[in-house]
Scaffold this active site. Structure first.
Site, PDB file in Angstrom:
ATOM      1  N   SER A   8       0.829  -1.199   0.000  1.00 48.25           N
ATOM      2  CA  SER A   8       0.000   0.000   0.000  1.00 48.25           C
ATOM      3  C   SER A   8       0.866   1.253   0.000  1.00 48.25           C
ATOM      4  O   SER A   8       1.965   1.263   0.560  1.00 48.25           O
ATOM      5  CB  SER A   8      -0.899   0.002   1.242  1.00 48.25           C
ATOM      6  OG  SER A   8      -1.493   1.268   1.438  1.00 48.25           O
ATOM      7  N   TYR A  55      -2.330  -0.347   9.971  1.00 49.53           N
ATOM      8  CA  TYR A  55      -2.535  -0.878   8.619  1.00 49.53           C
ATOM      9  C   TYR A  55      -1.255  -0.733   7.804  1.00 49.53           C
ATOM     10  O   TYR A  55      -0.782  -1.682   7.171  1.00 49.53           O
ATOM     11  CB  TYR A  55      -3.691  -0.156   7.934  1.00 49.53           C
ATOM     12  CG  TYR A  55      -3.817  -0.498   6.464  1.00 49.53           C
ATOM     13  CD1 TYR A  55      -4.166  -1.782   6.059  1.00 49.53           C
ATOM     14  CD2 TYR A  55      -3.579   0.458   5.479  1.00 49.53           C
ATOM     15  CE1 TYR A  55      -4.266  -2.111   4.716  1.00 49.53           C
ATOM     16  CE2 TYR A  55      -3.680   0.142   4.139  1.00 49.53           C
ATOM     17  CZ  TYR A  55      -4.017  -1.140   3.756  1.00 49.53           C
ATOM     18  OH  TYR A  55      -4.106  -1.459   2.425  1.00 49.53           O
TER      19      TYR A  55
END
Length: 343
Positions: free
Chosen positions: A131, A156
């Protein structure tokens, strides 16, 4: 069960996984789609995606969780899997602030099980989702895979950075070719309901306020899902190889002496949040009621991808204009939810 070599796509009922699985089947690949169909967001949307995929005879669905090592190993044992594309993960920056354990279970334990199964079954190429959030506190723009990413701002992001480190370890120890993809603000048809485009569209149509964080001073590199899929498909045969020029005294984070690579998957174009909202308003022919708020914890104020490495590797970079992509999403949204507008 297919008789010839297959591609395993985890998270196949998810947003990117659905589009990738559909395109792979269209290209003649045998696709094993795995998903646990969790209720992080509307399961009916996941089932709608699956209904489309199941119409293709080259798609085979398995409802199971990556954290169930025994079931995963069994799937590998009885399948002839050549490539693995791991898109299954607990997504969302803000959700990680309130549900941290979900990220460790899915993104760490689940990925470890994928790595173990891939190395024991001598998978030719493991491609996995990372990501753009791994860039965290980085301010140098555009974000480059050759820069350090040691200061994540959310669990995350930390879990995705961990995936990259875990993949490198398996590339070193077991010669497993791994390629990590740092996705930048992916959007498009059948998109996730927790993403800005979906939230904004739904609220504007309902006449409800939209929450505009950092007082609208956000910039994002929005990447259309079809471009993401094309990037992945082109990378499948580009099996990661050791970098012969890698220098341990000046280590390059994007490559290694092991078969390991990292790529940004982004549009290489910044769009201001207020312009993004304007495009949605123009397409819907409706004005948004805006509620301006400070930046949220875990968010970065701006992002843009350096995609030179991707271009050099596959002769392709995402380039769908934001007006085109948003238009396609809204057309899909109105049809899917059977909504009539003033247009």
């Amino acid at each position: 069960m297919p008789s010839k070599d297959s591609i395993l796509v985890t998270g196949a009922a998810g947003f990117i996984g659905f589009h990738l699985s559909k395109k792979l089947c269209d290209k003649g690949y045998k696709v094993l789609g795995l998903d646990n169909l969790n209720d992080y967001y509307d399961v009916n949307l996941k089932k709608s995606r699956l209904d489309i995929l199941k119409k293709n005879p080259d798609f085979f669905f398995f409802q199971q969780d990556l954290t169930d090592k025994k079931k995963l190993d069994d799937l590998f044992d009885r399948s002839s899997i050549k490539y693995v594309i791991n898109l299954a993960a607990q997504a969302g920056v803000r959700y990680s602030l309130t549900h941290p354990h979900a990220y460790l279970e899915s993104n760490i334990t689940g990925f470890l099980n994928i790595l173990e199964a891939s190395r024991h079954h001598k998978i030719e190429h493991l491609i996995y989702a990372s990501s753009s959030s791994v860039y965290g506190a980085n301010k140098k723009m555009p974000f480059s895979v050759h820069d350090s990413t040691d200061h994540p701002l959310s669990l995350y992001a930390a879990s995705k950075k961990s995936n990259e480190l875990m993949a490198h370890t398996y590339s070193v120890l077991f010669n497993l070719p791994t390629t990590g993809l740092r996705f930048f603000s992916v959007y498009g048809t059948y998109g996730r309901p927790d993403m800005a485009l979906f939230i904004f569209t739904k609220a504007i149509l309902a006449g409800k306020p939209i929450e505009v964080y950092n007082y609208g001073k956000m910039k994002r590199d929005f990447t259309y899902v079809d471009d993401v899929v094309e990037s992945i498909i082109r990378l499948i045969p580009k099996i990661a190889k050791p970098d012969k020029n890698w220098n341990e005294k000046k280590p390059d984070p994007a490559t290694s002496f092991a078969p390991y690579r990292l790529f940004n998957i982004g549009n290489n174009q910044q769009v201001e949040l207020m312009r993004y909202i304007e495009i949605i308003e123009e397409k819907l022919n409706m004005k948004a009621i805006k509620k301006f708020l400070p930046i949220q914890e875990g968010d970065v104020p701006e992002a843009i991808a350096d995609v030179k490495d991707l271009l050099a590797e596959v002769d392709f970079v995402p380039s769908t204009p934001i007006n085109t992509g948003v238009g396609k999403f809204i057309d899909w949204y109105l049809e899917y939810y059977n909504i009539k507008t003033k247009q």
